[in-house]
Motif scaffolding. Structure first.
Motif, PDB file in Angstrom:
ATOM      1  N   UNK A 113     111.923 149.266  36.026  1.00  0.00           N
ATOM      2  CA  UNK A 113     111.358 148.171  35.236  1.00  0.00           C
ATOM      3  C   UNK A 113     112.363 147.024  35.187  1.00  0.00           C
ATOM      4  N   UNK A 114     111.925 145.852  35.647  1.00  0.00           N
ATOM      5  CA  UNK A 114     112.822 144.692  35.704  1.00  0.00           C
ATOM      6  C   UNK A 114     112.608 143.722  34.545  1.00  0.00           C
ATOM      7  N   UNK A 165     102.113 143.991  21.331  1.00  0.00           N
ATOM      8  CA  UNK A 165     101.536 144.283  22.650  1.00  0.00           C
ATOM      9  C   UNK A 165     102.675 144.251  23.672  1.00  0.00           C
ATOM     10  N   UNK A 166     102.878 145.370  24.366  1.00  0.00           N
ATOM     11  CA  UNK A 166     104.034 145.525  25.253  1.00  0.00           C
ATOM     12  C   UNK A 166     103.576 145.604  26.698  1.00  0.00           C
ATOM     13  N   UNK A 167     104.284 144.884  27.573  1.00  0.00           N
ATOM     14  CA  UNK A 167     104.000 144.928  29.010  1.00  0.00           C
ATOM     15  C   UNK A 167     105.312 145.082  29.776  1.00  0.00           C
ATOM     16  N   UNK A 190     105.148 142.866  39.532  1.00  0.00           N
ATOM     17  CA  UNK A 190     103.926 143.651  39.408  1.00  0.00           C
ATOM     18  C   UNK A 190     103.889 144.334  38.046  1.00  0.00           C
ATOM     19  N   UNK A 191     102.744 144.272  37.361  1.00  0.00           N
ATOM     20  CA  UNK A 191     102.579 144.924  36.072  1.00  0.00           C
ATOM     21  C   UNK A 191     102.580 146.438  36.272  1.00  0.00           C
TER      22      UNK A 191
END
Length: 313
Positions: A252-253, A288-290, A297-298
């Motif tokens: 995860x970046x 809300x976390x992404x 890319x998600x």
């Protein structure tokens, strides 16, 4: 020549002869000096030799007094040697003071990855002091409900420090300190400090999550940082400082957290994500976390996470 003249000549000749003898004696002394006074000369020579020996001894003593290495030869640019004076040293050197051993590194927790994780004017020193008080509070409650020793502060990394706003369940403002450690086992603690004293501590020990956990996982007790007591539902004190924490895999970046009407980009700190912001309105939905990979890319969306609670209690 008569007899009278003969007598006069003999008289005169006698005197002349006497005078001649005197002159010859004086010339003989001039041409052949009298013998030298040998005893006097010998005494003078002996005195002179003694004077020279004494002078030579004084020179030797002077040379002996000059310390070894008083002069050193140094080469000049032209290739010649020049006598250059060097500092002389006393025969009795003072004892050198022992070099103090370097002091050990001060103990304490590690700093957060970014300065933005220390909020509301809280310094790292203040956060460290708060952490130590929390650990002391925990040690004072060992044995209660199976509590175990959380260790010392120097095993932790502080990942968040921020103002805490009091509510009906915990009146009075203070500050939150969040710290984590990986050894001997993964540990996360959230502690509230008010009026200089630890008011309570929440801990999570051990790694892992549900089998279907994604590359980003919000902390199960992270709600303590972004919500108020359910007794105050719809009546929050604003503005309200909030925080959100959780795990993020190395793939995860970037992580973003949206809460209310604002979106914050989280700091990534040794496998943890840390986000914060300020609410200026009443809310009913959880943050809300992404999460995104290096290509943008998600890879995680809390809306799609069945294990994430999306509404506030």
């Amino acid at each position: 020549m008569n007899e009278e003249q003969k007598q006069q000549e003999r008289a005169t000749g006698g005197d002349f002869e006497a005078q001649l003898r005197g002159l010859l004696a004086e010339d003989a002394y001039t041409i052949r000096p009298s013998s030298a006074p040998y005893p006097a000369i010998r005494r003078q020579g002996t005195v002179e030799r003694r004077r020279r020996v004494a002078a030579a001894g004084a020179v030797l003593m002077t040379l002996a007094a000059v310390p070894v290495g008083a002069y050193a030869l140094v080469g000049g640019d032209t290739g010649g040697d020049t006598a250059a004076p060097t500092p002389s040293f006393s025969a009795t050197q003072p004892t050198a003071a022992p070099t103090p051993a370097p002091s050990a590194s001060p103990s304490g927790p590690a700093r957060p990855a970014t300065d933005g994780q220390l909020l509301d004017g809280i310094t790292f020193e203040q956060a460290t002091e708060g952490l130590e008080k929390c650990l002391a509070y925990d040690r004072g409650h060992q044995g209660i409900m199976g509590k175990t020793d959380l260790g010392s502060a120097d095993g932790y990394r502080i990942i968040l420090a921020m103002k805490s706003t009091g509510d009906s369940n915990a009146p009075g403002d203070g500050m939150f300190v969040v710290a984590v450690k990986e050894k001997p086992q993964q540990t996360r603690l959230i502690c509230r400090i008010k009026d200089g004293e630890a008011q309570g501590i929440n801990t999570s020990v051990g790694a892992g999550g549900p089998p279907d956990a994604g590359p980003v996982m919000a902390d199960i007790n992270g709600g303590k940082l972004y919500q108020r007591s359910f007794l105050d539902r719809g009546n929050w004190k604003l503005p309200f400082r909030w925080g959100a924490i959780g795990r993020a895999e190395p793939s995860v970046a970037r992580v973003t957290v949206s809460y209310g009407d604002a979106t914050s980009q989280a700091a990534l700190d040794h496998g943890w994500f840390v986000a914060s912001g300020v609410l200026n309105q009443q809310v009913s939905a959880a943050p809300h976390i992404k999460g995104y990979d290096a290509d943008g890319e998600l890879v995680y969306d809390s809306d799609q996470d069945k294990g994430y609670r999306k509404t506030l209690p």
